[in-house]
Design a protein around this motif. Structure first.
Motif, PDB file in Angstrom:
ATOM      1  N   PHE A 109       8.690 -15.956  -5.922  1.00 44.52           N
ATOM      2  CA  PHE A 109       8.606 -17.216  -5.176  1.00 44.52           C
ATOM      3  C   PHE A 109       7.292 -17.936  -5.465  1.00 44.52           C
ATOM      4  CE2 PHE A 109       7.318 -19.682  -1.488  1.00 44.52           C
ATOM      5  CZ  PHE A 109       8.445 -20.451  -1.237  1.00 44.52           C
ATOM      6  N   CYS A 110       6.195 -17.230  -5.445  1.00 45.55           N
ATOM      7  CA  CYS A 110       4.890 -17.837  -5.686  1.00 45.55           C
ATOM      8  C   CYS A 110       4.768 -18.291  -7.138  1.00 45.55           C
ATOM      9  CB  CYS A 110       3.778 -16.854  -5.329  1.00 45.55           C
ATOM     10  SG  CYS A 110       2.141 -17.612  -5.227  1.00 45.55           S
ATOM     11  N   ARG A 111       5.347 -17.551  -8.068  1.00 48.06           N
ATOM     12  CA  ARG A 111       5.277 -17.964  -9.476  1.00 48.06           C
ATOM     13  C   ARG A 111       6.061 -19.250  -9.718  1.00 48.06           C
ATOM     14  NH1 ARG A 111       5.359 -12.250 -10.540  1.00 48.06           N
ATOM     15  NH2 ARG A 111       7.647 -12.266 -10.627  1.00 48.06           N
ATOM     16  N   ILE A 112       7.264 -19.336  -9.132  1.00 51.57           N
ATOM     17  CA  ILE A 112       8.056 -20.565  -9.301  1.00 51.57           C
ATOM     18  C   ILE A 112       7.365 -21.742  -8.637  1.00 51.57           C
ATOM     19  CG2 ILE A 112      10.260 -21.659  -8.759  1.00 51.57           C
ATOM     20  CD1 ILE A 112      11.570 -18.911  -8.958  1.00 51.57           C
ATOM     21  N   PHE A 113       6.806 -21.516  -7.450  1.00 55.55           N
ATOM     22  CA  PHE A 113       6.103 -22.579  -6.739  1.00 55.55           C
ATOM     23  C   PHE A 113       4.884 -23.044  -7.542  1.00 55.55           C
ATOM     24  CE2 PHE A 113       4.277 -23.816  -2.300  1.00 55.55           C
ATOM     25  CZ  PHE A 113       4.299 -25.151  -2.699  1.00 55.55           C
ATOM     26  N   GLY A 114       4.090 -22.104  -8.052  1.00 55.58           N
ATOM     27  CA  GLY A 114       2.916 -22.465  -8.836  1.00 55.58           C
ATOM     28  C   GLY A 114       3.266 -23.171 -10.136  1.00 55.58           C
ATOM     29  N   ALA A 115       4.338 -22.694 -10.802  1.00 51.20           N
ATOM     30  CA  ALA A 115       4.753 -23.354 -12.042  1.00 51.20           C
ATOM     31  C   ALA A 115       5.214 -24.786 -11.793  1.00 51.20           C
ATOM     32  CB  ALA A 115       5.873 -22.546 -12.699  1.00 51.20           C
ATOM     33  N   SER A 116       5.926 -25.012 -10.702  1.00 52.36           N
ATOM     34  CA  SER A 116       6.340 -26.375 -10.374  1.00 52.36           C
ATOM     35  C   SER A 116       5.158 -27.264 -10.030  1.00 52.36           C
ATOM     36  CB  SER A 116       7.336 -26.351  -9.210  1.00 52.36           C
ATOM     37  OG  SER A 116       6.724 -25.861  -8.022  1.00 52.36           O
ATOM     38  N   MET A 117       4.135 -26.696  -9.391  1.00 46.40           N
ATOM     39  CA  MET A 117       2.927 -27.471  -9.093  1.00 46.40           C
ATOM     40  C   MET A 117       2.218 -27.892 -10.374  1.00 46.40           C
ATOM     41  SD  MET A 117       2.340 -27.843  -5.754  1.00 46.40           S
ATOM     42  CE  MET A 117       0.568 -27.960  -5.595  1.00 46.40           C
ATOM     43  N   LEU A 168       2.261 -24.936 -20.437  1.00 48.54           N
ATOM     44  CA  LEU A 168       1.121 -24.554 -19.606  1.00 48.54           C
ATOM     45  C   LEU A 168       1.556 -23.897 -18.303  1.00 48.54           C
ATOM     46  CD1 LEU A 168      -1.986 -24.678 -19.377  1.00 48.54           C
ATOM     47  CD2 LEU A 168      -1.708 -26.877 -18.225  1.00 48.54           C
ATOM     48  N   ALA A 169       2.785 -24.172 -17.847  1.00 47.11           N
ATOM     49  CA  ALA A 169       3.222 -23.657 -16.546  1.00 47.11           C
ATOM     50  C   ALA A 169       3.847 -22.270 -16.616  1.00 47.11           C
ATOM     51  CB  ALA A 169       4.219 -24.632 -15.917  1.00 47.11           C
ATOM     52  N   ILE A 170       4.438 -21.879 -17.758  1.00 43.11           N
ATOM     53  CA  ILE A 170       5.224 -20.640 -17.792  1.00 43.11           C
ATOM     54  C   ILE A 170       4.466 -19.381 -18.212  1.00 43.11           C
ATOM     55  CG2 ILE A 170       7.373 -21.876 -18.178  1.00 43.11           C
ATOM     56  CD1 ILE A 170       7.151 -21.138 -21.142  1.00 43.11           C
ATOM     57  N   PRO A 171       3.229 -19.417 -18.751  1.00 43.94           N
ATOM     58  CA  PRO A 171       2.596 -18.153 -19.150  1.00 43.94           C
ATOM     59  C   PRO A 171       2.507 -17.095 -18.059  1.00 43.94           C
ATOM     60  CG  PRO A 171       1.395 -19.969 -20.113  1.00 43.94           C
ATOM     61  CD  PRO A 171       2.422 -20.567 -19.192  1.00 43.94           C
ATOM     62  N   PRO A 172       2.264 -17.429 -16.768  1.00 42.68           N
ATOM     63  CA  PRO A 172       2.235 -16.360 -15.752  1.00 42.68           C
ATOM     64  C   PRO A 172       3.555 -15.603 -15.614  1.00 42.68           C
ATOM     65  CG  PRO A 172       1.098 -18.300 -14.920  1.00 42.68           C
ATOM     66  CD  PRO A 172       1.753 -18.697 -16.202  1.00 42.68           C
ATOM     67  N   PHE A 173       4.682 -16.170 -16.044  1.00 42.41           N
ATOM     68  CA  PHE A 173       5.950 -15.439 -15.994  1.00 42.41           C
ATOM     69  C   PHE A 173       5.987 -14.311 -17.021  1.00 42.41           C
ATOM     70  CE2 PHE A 173       7.076 -19.412 -13.961  1.00 42.41           C
ATOM     71  CZ  PHE A 173       7.941 -19.019 -12.952  1.00 42.41           C
ATOM     72  N   PHE A 174       5.125 -14.409 -18.046  1.00 43.31           N
ATOM     73  CA  PHE A 174       5.078 -13.384 -19.091  1.00 43.31           C
ATOM     74  C   PHE A 174       3.815 -12.535 -19.002  1.00 43.31           C
ATOM     75  CE2 PHE A 174       7.559 -16.982 -20.638  1.00 43.31           C
ATOM     76  CZ  PHE A 174       8.746 -16.358 -20.999  1.00 43.31           C
ATOM     77  N   GLY A 175       3.179 -12.531 -17.869  1.00 44.30           N
ATOM     78  CA  GLY A 175       2.007 -11.694 -17.652  1.00 44.30           C
ATOM     79  C   GLY A 175       0.691 -12.281 -18.108  1.00 44.30           C
ATOM     80  N   VAL A 176       0.689 -13.536 -18.561  1.00 43.65           N
ATOM     81  CA  VAL A 176      -0.549 -14.202 -18.981  1.00 43.65           C
ATOM     82  C   VAL A 176      -0.989 -15.114 -17.843  1.00 43.65           C
ATOM     83  CG1 VAL A 176      -1.646 -15.673 -20.710  1.00 43.65           C
ATOM     84  CG2 VAL A 176       0.206 -14.118 -21.375  1.00 43.65           C
ATOM     85  N   GLY A 177      -1.962 -14.667 -17.060  1.00 46.69           N
ATOM     86  CA  GLY A 177      -2.382 -15.425 -15.900  1.00 46.69           C
ATOM     87  C   GLY A 177      -1.527 -15.097 -14.686  1.00 46.69           C
ATOM     88  N   THR A 178      -1.948 -15.576 -13.542  1.00 48.55           N
ATOM     89  CA  THR A 178      -1.251 -15.316 -12.285  1.00 48.55           C
ATOM     90  C   THR A 178      -1.236 -16.580 -11.428  1.00 48.55           C
ATOM     91  OG1 THR A 178      -3.314 -14.527 -11.286  1.00 48.55           O
ATOM     92  CG2 THR A 178      -1.834 -12.860 -12.226  1.00 48.55           C
ATOM     93  N   TYR A 179      -0.239 -16.633 -10.547  1.00 45.49           N
ATOM     94  CA  TYR A 179      -0.186 -17.644  -9.494  1.00 45.49           C
ATOM     95  C   TYR A 179      -0.396 -16.942  -8.156  1.00 45.49           C
ATOM     96  CZ  TYR A 179       1.706 -21.094 -12.754  1.00 45.49           C
ATOM     97  OH  TYR A 179       1.869 -21.963 -13.805  1.00 45.49           O
ATOM     98  N   THR A 201      -8.754 -18.214 -16.022  1.00 48.04           N
ATOM     99  CA  THR A 201      -9.802 -19.213 -16.275  1.00 48.04           C
ATOM    100  C   THR A 201      -9.373 -20.199 -17.356  1.00 48.04           C
ATOM    101  OG1 THR A 201     -11.474 -17.560 -15.694  1.00 48.04           O
ATOM    102  CG2 THR A 201     -12.226 -19.506 -16.874  1.00 48.04           C
ATOM    103  N   SER A 202      -8.763 -19.683 -18.418  1.00 53.11           N
ATOM    104  CA  SER A 202      -8.340 -20.558 -19.524  1.00 53.11           C
ATOM    105  C   SER A 202      -7.256 -21.529 -19.079  1.00 53.11           C
ATOM    106  CB  SER A 202      -7.841 -19.709 -20.692  1.00 53.11           C
ATOM    107  OG  SER A 202      -8.864 -18.835 -21.148  1.00 53.11           O
ATOM    108  N   LEU A 203      -6.258 -21.049 -18.333  1.00 51.13           N
ATOM    109  CA  LEU A 203      -5.185 -21.928 -17.878  1.00 51.13           C
ATOM    110  C   LEU A 203      -5.702 -23.008 -16.932  1.00 51.13           C
ATOM    111  CD1 LEU A 203      -2.308 -19.342 -17.282  1.00 51.13           C
ATOM    112  CD2 LEU A 203      -2.503 -20.991 -19.131  1.00 51.13           C
ATOM    113  N   ALA A 204      -6.593 -22.632 -16.030  1.00 55.46           N
ATOM    114  CA  ALA A 204      -7.146 -23.615 -15.103  1.00 55.46           C
ATOM    115  C   ALA A 204      -7.970 -24.666 -15.832  1.00 55.46           C
ATOM    116  CB  ALA A 204      -7.997 -22.915 -14.036  1.00 55.46           C
ATOM    117  N   LEU A 205      -8.765 -24.230 -16.815  1.00 51.06           N
ATOM    118  CA  LEU A 205      -9.576 -25.190 -17.568  1.00 51.06           C
ATOM    119  C   LEU A 205      -8.712 -26.098 -18.436  1.00 51.06           C
ATOM    120  CD1 LEU A 205     -12.641 -23.000 -18.665  1.00 51.06           C
ATOM    121  CD2 LEU A 205     -12.555 -24.769 -16.899  1.00 51.06           C
ATOM    122  N   VAL A 206      -7.652 -25.566 -19.024  1.00 50.68           N
ATOM    123  CA  VAL A 206      -6.760 -26.397 -19.836  1.00 50.68           C
ATOM    124  C   VAL A 206      -6.067 -27.441 -18.960  1.00 50.68           C
ATOM    125  CG1 VAL A 206      -4.648 -26.379 -21.212  1.00 50.68           C
ATOM    126  CG2 VAL A 206      -6.422 -24.686 -21.639  1.00 50.68           C
TER     127      VAL A 206
END
Length: 365
Positions: A109-117, A168-179, A201-206
């Motif tokens: 739920f948090c990953r889908i919400f974060g990716a949509s944000m 930029l939104a989907i990497p946390p679904f594959f274990g790269v970064g977190t929401y 850090t990289s995703l937030a800066l990008v």
């Protein structure tokens, strides 16, 4: 002694009761505000889409379909940002208001919400930048624009920009970064205050870099387009001034009004308003993400929440640009002012050339 202890217990119970009631009132107020902004934003975007649908024939006739496509894509993403992330946020607000046990959102739920944000936050910025660049090319290089920029190219641009936001939104679904859940537990996003890994850090800066770059390019392109339109109007005014001896003043004023109310001016006014609103609404959130991620500043949850609420108003104000700043509205405002000015000028010139008795007789007639 017993009396003092009893009084202290009563005061403690009263303070706890008041704090609970205040918290309940605060949660109810936040729930009401969330429902209002979600409904108002959706209705505004649907209204603006209806106005653009009515303008489809006009845009097609005047070869402005690429701009129309980008505008429709912008309003659709704004509508999606109210419906999809708004539904998630509303669900969390309801859970916090009517449930006694409060748990932070986690997992899928948090990953889908974060990716949509991330997706619906970055898409409007990129599309606004594409609109500014398209208008800059159309105004400064009209021949190149008419021959090279087509509706097919604009569709590819929309897909490309949407793909950038999606990548930029989907990497946390594959274990790269977190929401993670953000304060006060009603929304999910990349960890800003305390990133857990280099990927966070990289995703937030990008995200911050792409958003600020889009705002900067939009501002520069709108400045160039505005200067080009101003230069063209000055040239047209000089031509009208030189030919004033061979033509009537009414024709000159009509051409000036037509120039002011032209389609290019309408789109430039809309783009300028969109750019100003995007800079005002999104800059605090984007800059704070970059600063807090790089400097690792902690305990800034309330500021991030305030910046996010300010950024959410961009998707509410965007459709009102197309509702209020249409050519019909601009023409009415311009023509009303021109008619009033011409009436005053005629009245003053008539008063100066005729005697007062003749003026009174003409008014009486």
């Amino acid at each position: 002694m017993r009396f003092y202890i009893t009084s202290d217990l009563r005061l403690l119970c009263c303070s706890i009761y008041q704090s609970l009631n205040y918290q309940k009132f605060s949660d109810s107020a936040c729930l009401g505000i969330s429902c209002f902004t979600m409904a108002f934003g959706a209705i505004s975007n649907l209204t603006a889409l209806g106005i653009l649908a009515k303008s489809r024939v006009k845009f097609r006739r005047q070869s402005k379909t690429p701009f129309l496509l980008l505008a429709v894509a912008l309003l659709v993403t704004d509508l999606g940002s109210h419906v999809i992330p708004g539904t998630f946020a509303l669900y969390l607000h309801i859970g916090q208001t009517y449930k006694t046990q409060r748990t932070l959102p986690t997992g899928t739920f948090c990953r889908i919400f974060g990716a949509s944000m991330v997706f619906f936050g970055l898409c409007p910025l990129l599309l606004g930048c594409a609109m500014a660049m398209e208008r800059c090319v159309g105004i400064t290089q009209p021949l190149f624009h008419s021959t090279m920029i087509t509706i097919v190219h604009m569709r590819r641009v929309v897909l490309f920009l949407a793909s950038i936001a999606l990548v930029l939104a989907i990497p946390p679904f594959f274990g790269v970064g977190t929401y993670t859940a953000q304060f006060p537990g009603t929304w999910c996003f990349l960890p800003v205050n305390s990133p857990h890994s280099t990927a966070d850090t990289s995703l937030a800066l990008v995200f911050s870099f792409l958003g600020l770059t889009a705002l900067t390019l939009s501002l520069l392109c709108n400045i160039l387009s505005g200067l080009a339109l101003l230069l063209a109007r000055m040239r047209s005014y000089s031509v009208n001034t030189k030919s004033a001896a061979h033509s009537s003043r009414r024709a000159s004023s009509a051409s000036t009004s037509f120039l002011f109310c032209s389609l290019d001016v309408e789109m430039m006014v809309q783009l300028a308003a969109i750019t100003v609103m995007s800079c005002v609404c999104w800059s605090p959130f984007l800059v704070s993400i970059g600063l807090f991620t790089v400097a690792s500043i902690h305990k800034q949850d309330k500021f991030i929440l305030l910046a996010l609420r300010l950024a959410s108003w961009n998707q509410i104000l965007d459709p009102w640009v197309y509702i209020l700043l249409r050519r019909a509205v601009l023409f009415r405002v311009r023509c009303t002012g021109s008619a009033h000015g011409q009436t005053e000028t005629a009245r003053r010139s008539f008063t100066g050339t005729r005697r007062p008795t003749v003026f009174r007789e003409s008014v009486a007639l």
